[in-house]
Structures are given as C-alpha cells and as structure tokens.
Design a protein around this motif. Structure first.
Motif, short mmCIF file in Angstrom:
data_model
loop_
_atom_site.label_atom_id
_atom_site.label_comp_id
_atom_site.label_asym_id
_atom_site.label_seq_id
_atom_site.Cartn_x
_atom_site.Cartn_y
_atom_site.Cartn_z
N UNK A 171 0.82 -1.23 0.00
CA UNK A 171 0.00 0.00 0.00
C UNK A 171 0.85 1.28 0.00
N UNK A 172 1.95 1.27 0.74
CA UNK A 172 2.83 2.45 0.78
C UNK A 172 3.42 2.74 -0.59
N UNK A 173 3.89 1.70 -1.27
CA UNK A 173 4.47 1.91 -2.60
C UNK A 173 3.41 2.25 -3.63
N UNK A 174 2.21 1.72 -3.48
CA UNK A 174 1.13 2.08 -4.37
C UNK A 174 0.81 3.57 -4.26
N UNK A 175 0.82 4.07 -3.04
CA UNK A 175 0.53 5.48 -2.81
C UNK A 175 1.61 6.36 -3.44
N UNK A 176 2.86 5.97 -3.29
CA UNK A 176 3.95 6.74 -3.89
C UNK A 176 3.86 6.69 -5.41
N UNK A 177 3.56 5.53 -5.94
CA UNK A 177 3.47 5.38 -7.40
C UNK A 177 2.35 6.24 -7.96
N UNK A 178 1.22 6.30 -7.26
CA UNK A 178 0.10 7.12 -7.72
C UNK A 178 0.50 8.59 -7.82
N UNK A 179 1.31 9.05 -6.88
CA UNK A 179 1.77 10.44 -6.89
C UNK A 179 2.61 10.73 -8.12
N UNK A 180 3.51 9.81 -8.46
CA UNK A 180 4.46 10.08 -9.54
C UNK A 180 3.95 9.69 -10.92
N UNK A 181 2.74 9.17 -10.99
CA UNK A 181 2.19 8.82 -12.30
C UNK A 181 1.11 9.80 -12.76
N UNK A 182 0.83 10.83 -12.00
CA UNK A 182 -0.20 11.80 -12.39
C UNK A 182 0.21 12.52 -13.66
N UNK A 183 -0.72 12.58 -14.62
CA UNK A 183 -0.47 13.30 -15.87
C UNK A 183 -0.77 14.79 -15.71
#
Length: 302
Positions: free
Chosen positions: A254-266
């Motif tokens: 869950x922690x890495x999913x949250x970080x990934x969501x931040x850095x994948x925003x267009x």
C-alpha cells in the motif's frame, strides 16, 4: 553442482574492446558460467570476432538487426537460456575474475521467491585500461521511490535471480528507457536489492577526467543538461513509470502504491507538484541531484 549463471551481452560496433571483455567473462573463477551474445546489427568487425568464439563452442551468438540496446537486452533476457542467475554485460568493460563468484555468494543468502537484484561497486579505467580512480565509496540510496526517478544499478555491475528474469519476461515492457533501470524498479518494488561495496568491474571511460559518472564536473553538467532537457527525457521517464504502474501496481505494498500514484499523475497540477517537491524521503544520491530533481517537479517536467 554450483548454481548456473548466464551472462547477457549486447554488442554493437565494439570491435576495439569486446575481445577483452569476452575473455574476462570466460576466465571467471566461478565454474558454471555461460555467455549469450546478441549482436545488434554491428557495421564493423564485432560480429566476426564473436563468431570466432562461437565456433569454438565458448558462447551462444544471435546475429540480429539493429533494434537499440534496450530492446537488444530485452531479447537476451527472454532468450538467454536457463539458469539460476543472470548477469548483464556491456561490451567495453573488463570484469574482475571473482565478479560472478562474489555476486553468487551474496545472492545465495537472498530469498528465492521474490525478484532479487545484486549490483556492485566499480573502478574507473581509461580507454587503454589504465587505472584512473576508485568510484565514490558511499552506499547508494536504494528504495522503491528512488527507483522511479533514478537508476543506481548499472547494467555492467548487475546480477539478478531467476524470479526477476521471469517477472520481466512475462510482462516485457514497451516503454522502458533501460534494461538495467527496469530491472531495478522491479526488484526494488517487489523484491530485494543488494549492494556490494567491493568493486568487481573495470569500468572503461573514454576520456581523461573522472567524476561519479566518469566525467569532469563541467562536462558532467553539460551532459546532465543535454540528457535532461533534450529529446523529451522526462517524458520518457514518466511513460516508463506509468507502464510500470499498469503492470505491477497490484503487486506493490500500500505504501508503494501510494507513492506510485503520486508520480504517475499526468499534466501539471500545482498541489501535486508541491507534494513531489516536498516529498519526505530522499530521492537521489547527492544533494545537488536532490535539489535538481525537486526543481524539475516544481516546473512540472516530471
């Protein structure tokens, strides 16, 4: 029988140096090594040199068309034979004779059911293989978030387990900017990354000045500017992160999913940009690089 290690070498117009590298691989102290070479459409005498080794039964050769080093290495990952471990190799370096032995000793203590990447320190040598300098001995910052914006492992010093090979092969990326970077992201996000402070490679640099990247300070800043602001560099990195999310998001914590969501925003969103700028964890290796990448976030380039 010792664990088997297959070495994956992509060659392109490397006639000047490739023989020394092949010899260093074939002369490893570790007893169970096989070498797979893919020639990426060389125009010089590289293919003829490698064929001489193939005719002696010393390596496996694939003579392919020019597809670029990333796709060439991806072909090798998928077609590099059966083994317990796999090692990337560039064509113009020289390996210390215990390189594979040292890697296997570390990997043997790692988990087998997750992707594991080992990478080592290295020394700088000039084009004639004269010693220049030891690389900065600081332990690199290794984390999942770091893997999204930085590649601390380099192909020539990387060895990975069968699980990592299988995961990449099962879902081969289309937008990877580097075989070594993608492997680092896979292992940092879903497995383990091991750093060995001992040098195992003579990293050949074709200039006379040395920094962490093998360049003088001024040359390094020029190289950095050209790389980061020309040829849509950050766009390619963003596309790489997005594809990684599409393939592996469900397998992350869950922690890495949250970080990934931040850095994948267009697109550029001021609040998102500020969250990236003030992200609480270290992202890069040096202070100057840390400041630089956060400025890039601020202007919406990544």
């Amino acid at each position: 029988m010792s664990k088997k290690v297959n070495v994956l070498l992509s060659a392109y117009n490397g006639e000047k140096y490739i023989k020394a590298q092949i010899d260093s691989i074939l002369n490893q102290s570790y007893p169970n090594v096989e070498l797979y070479v893919r020639d990426d459409g060389s125009k010089d005498g590289t293919l003829a040199i490698v064929r001489e080794y193939e005719e002696k039964g010393l390596l496996h050769l694939e003579a392919g068309e020019n597809v670029g080093f990333v796709k060439s290495f991806e072909w090798l990952i998928a077609n590099g034979g059966e083994a317990d471990y796999y090692a990337f190799s560039d064509q113009d370096d020289v390996w210390f004779e215990d390189k594979i032995k040292m890697a296997v000793e570390k990997l043997e203590h790692a988990r087998e059911n997750v992707p594991v990447l080992y990478f080592s320190n290295y020394d700088f040598y000039d084009g004639d293989l004269n010693f220049m300098a030891h690389r900065d001995g600081r332990t690199p910052n290794i984390s999942f978030v770091n893997s999204l914006v930085d590649c601390v492992s380099l192909g020539f010093n990387s060895v990975f387990n069968r699980k990592a090979k299988d995961m990449v092969t099962e879902q081969m990326p289309e937008k990877s900017t580097g075989h070594d970077w993608w492997m680092y992201m896979v292992c940092a996000g879903m497995g383990e990354v091991i750093y060995d402070e001992r040098p195992t490679v003579k990293y050949r640099r074709h200039n006379n000045n040395v920094s962490d990247g093998g360049y003088s300070f001024i040359k390094f800043q020029i190289w950095r500017f050209k790389r980061f602001f020309l040829n849509h560099y950050f766009h390619h990195i963003h596309e790489q992160i997005k594809e990684y999310s599409e393939l592996y998001n469900g397998k992350l914590t869950p922690e890495n999913q949250k970080a990934l969501a931040l850095f994948t925003r267009d697109g550029f969103h001021p609040l998102i940009a500020l969250r990236k700028v003030f992200y609480p964890k270290k992202l890069r290796q040096k202070v100057v690089d840390e400041i630089f990448v956060r400025l890039v976030f601020l202007i919406g380039r990544l």
